[in-house]
Design an enzyme around this catalytic site. Structure first.
Site: not given
Lengths: 95, 483
Positions: B72, B147, B171
């Site tokens: 990420k 997210s 997330s």
């Protein structure tokens, strides 16, 4: 609850919002705060606040310099928007 | 066989018998990304050359030797961009490795690619990426969740073997649920956050998104453990997580708590049906169900959005245009530099949350909002303490509905916040949670994955793996379809 003044709070947060943004956030955040006010329904007298979910931390070590664990000057300055010699360059602060 | 479609375990087995090399795996991932990612937008960048060099040098004797892992965009990988999908970090290059990256490398894994996300991890749909849109691998008209939407998309689309994400309010678990993969949020403090760009420090945890429960356990084994660079990281022994992978035999005697608040009005009928079917099957294999209550569930969203925004407003003060990140052109003075650099660099959701967080911490409002929210947080923790006296895991849906269409919630941020109600409590209470796919909901010609969530008491990851692996091994989740 007293009204949220978006312009005033944005100044505290160092955000130069446009007029259109102020109007938009004023409306959206008032809506969100009206939901948040739900928390006043609960009686929290005598309840201890939880700053963290679990009692973590307190991991102290002797107060000794450990330069080998530091990033170093070049790596620290490597993302500087403006640099002057071995320093971050900023606009003049003191007249 | 295309290596990009494999799980970590399958890939390691293929390395073992010599049928695949790490360089084959990296090339296969690059080809898959080449074929699909222009449309899906799961990656923000992919440094194939560095990964290929690492693949050539891979030590296959290590536990994750030669396994590429997508990362990420809020985790520092030395020498790679780390932009949090924000314009304010355009051009920022990580000068060091996050602890999780150092641990992956020490185990032989290869960080490959920066995955798309909501800007600074603020959002549940990936629509807040300031760099490029991200789409659901099962239906590109829909959001992948967020997210960690990019991490979910690349795993679901076989553009990665597995990925790391971060979970502040769901997330990791929520995009995994929307995308048909396995997402784990470990116990608060189980995994070091050193090198994770902080959003809300009392809530953030790093976790893996994988194609199987076994891979989730394999990755946690490497990631977990104390770190002197993160003072909130727990110094608790790391158990053998793989020992809790016992297939359907592990369901024998498992006590599953079902909170009535997780099955109330507003739950999509297909989500309810698929979650209930999964629990029924687990019961038929020896699990027991217990009714439990989490009476403060309804207050989770309000509590979370006070605490998370307050902490975010403080953490994001560091983006001031001085030491890194975007700096405005020709500022007249220092204050003007701060104000305009931040105004130009942050996107709308980030600004909204900074303003809310600054407000709830400001003089005169702190007690009414922040302190009160911290007290309600105690009540939410107490609910879980009581519930876990009667069960090993709590089960329920991950989200009230399957993935929605891109743009459907643009006008109403609160509506999107309210959909986080099942995932936020684990962060507020510091509990571990896992999302595993439990079926497909049909909608307008699409089949949309639905996630089943398990929660456990602090450091109860072995219970999560036992439950999730038992469910996963009981059949093929794609065969459960509800319209």
């Amino acid at each position: 609850m007293p009204e949220l003044n978006v312009r005033y709070v944005a100044d505290l947060a160092r955000l130069a919002l446009s007029e259109a943004e102020v109007a938009l956030y004023q409306e959206q955040l008032s809506h969100i705060l009206s939901h948040v006010d739900k928390l006043t329904e609960l009686n929290v007298d005598g309840i201890e606040p939880s700053a963290h979910a679990l009692p973590a931390g307190g991991a102290l070590r002797p107060d000794e310099a450990r330069p080998e664990r530091c990033l170093g000057q070049e790596a620290t300055l490597s993302n500087a928007p403006q640099r002057w010699q071995d320093q971050f360059r900023v606009p003049k602060v003191v007249e | 066989m295309d290596p990009s479609t494999l799980t970590i375990s399958q890939l390691r087995a293929a390395y073992g018998d010599g049928s695949v090399t790490p360089a084959d795996a990296v090339r296969s991932i690059l080809a898959a990304a080449d074929a699909r990612d222009a449309e899906l937008g799961g990656y923000l960048s992919l440094d194939g050359e560095t990964a290929l060099a690492a693949a050539e040098a891979a030590d296959l004797s290590l536990p994750l030797g030669g396994v590429p892992i997508a990362i990420k965009d809020n985790l520092h990988v030395k020498g790679q961009p780390c932009g949090c999908a924000s314009k304010i970090l355009t051009g920022y290059v990580a000068p060091y490795d996050a602890t999780v990256i150092a641990r992956l490398r020490a185990a032989g894994a290869i960080p490959l690619g920066r995955t798309n996300m909501d800007e600074f991890a603020m959002g549940s749909s990936c629509e807040n990426s300031a760099i490029r849109p991200c789409r659901n691998a099962w239906d590109p008209e829909r959001v992948p969740g967020g997210s960690s939407g990019g991490s979910a998309t690349v795993v679901a689309a076989d553009e990665a073997i597995a990925a790391l994400g971060s979970d502040t309010g769901g997330s990791v678990r929520q995009p995994a649920g929307h995308s048909g993969c396995v997402g784990l949020k470990p116990t608060y403090g189980r995994v070091s956050r050193f090198g994770l760009v902080a959003f809300a420090s009392s809530l953030d945890q790093i976790g893996p998104l994988t194609k199987s429960v076994e891979d989730s356990a394999t990755l946690l084994q490497v990631l977990a453990g104390a770190d002197e660079r993160d003072s909130t990281c727990l110094d608790a022994p790391v158990p053998d997580y793989r020992a809790s992978l016992r297939g359907t035999a592990g369901l024998q005697g498992l006590r599953i708590g079902l909170p009535k608040e997780f099955f109330g009005d507003g739950l999509d009928s297909r989500v309810r049906g698929l979650v209930e079917q999964a629990i029924d099957r687990m019961k038929s294999l020896g699990a027991e169900t217990v009714e439990v209550s989490l009476p403060h569930t309804d207050y989770g969203v309000a509590t979370y959005y006070i605490i998370a925004t307050a902490e975010a407003s403080s953490n994001l003060a560091r983006f001031d245009g001085i030491r890194y990140g975007h700096r405005t052109a020709q500022p007249v003075d220092l204050l003007d530099l701060y104000r305009r650099s931040r105004e130009e660099g942050f996107g709308p959701e980030v600004k909204r949350r900074i303003i809310l967080g600054t407000y709830v911490l400001s003089s005169g409002y702190y007690d009414a909002y922040y302190l009160r929210a911290q007290k309600v947080r105690t009540l939410i923790r107490n609910d879980f303490d009581k519930a876990f006296a009667h069960c090993d895991v709590i089960a329920g849906p991950v989200t009230p509905t399957p993935a929605f269409r891109i743009g459907d919630n643009d006008a109403d941020p609160l509506a999107l916040y309210l959909a986080d109600l099942f995932t936020l409590p684990a962060n507020l209470a510091g509990l571990p949670g896992i999302s595993v796919p439990c079926g497909l909901a049909t909608e307008g010609g699409s089949k949309l994955p639905v996630g089943l969530q398990f929660l456990a008491k602090p450091l109860g990851e072995p219970d999560l793996f036992r439950a999730a692996h038992g469910w996963e091994q009981s059949g093929h989740w794609q065969e459960s379809v509800l319209g």
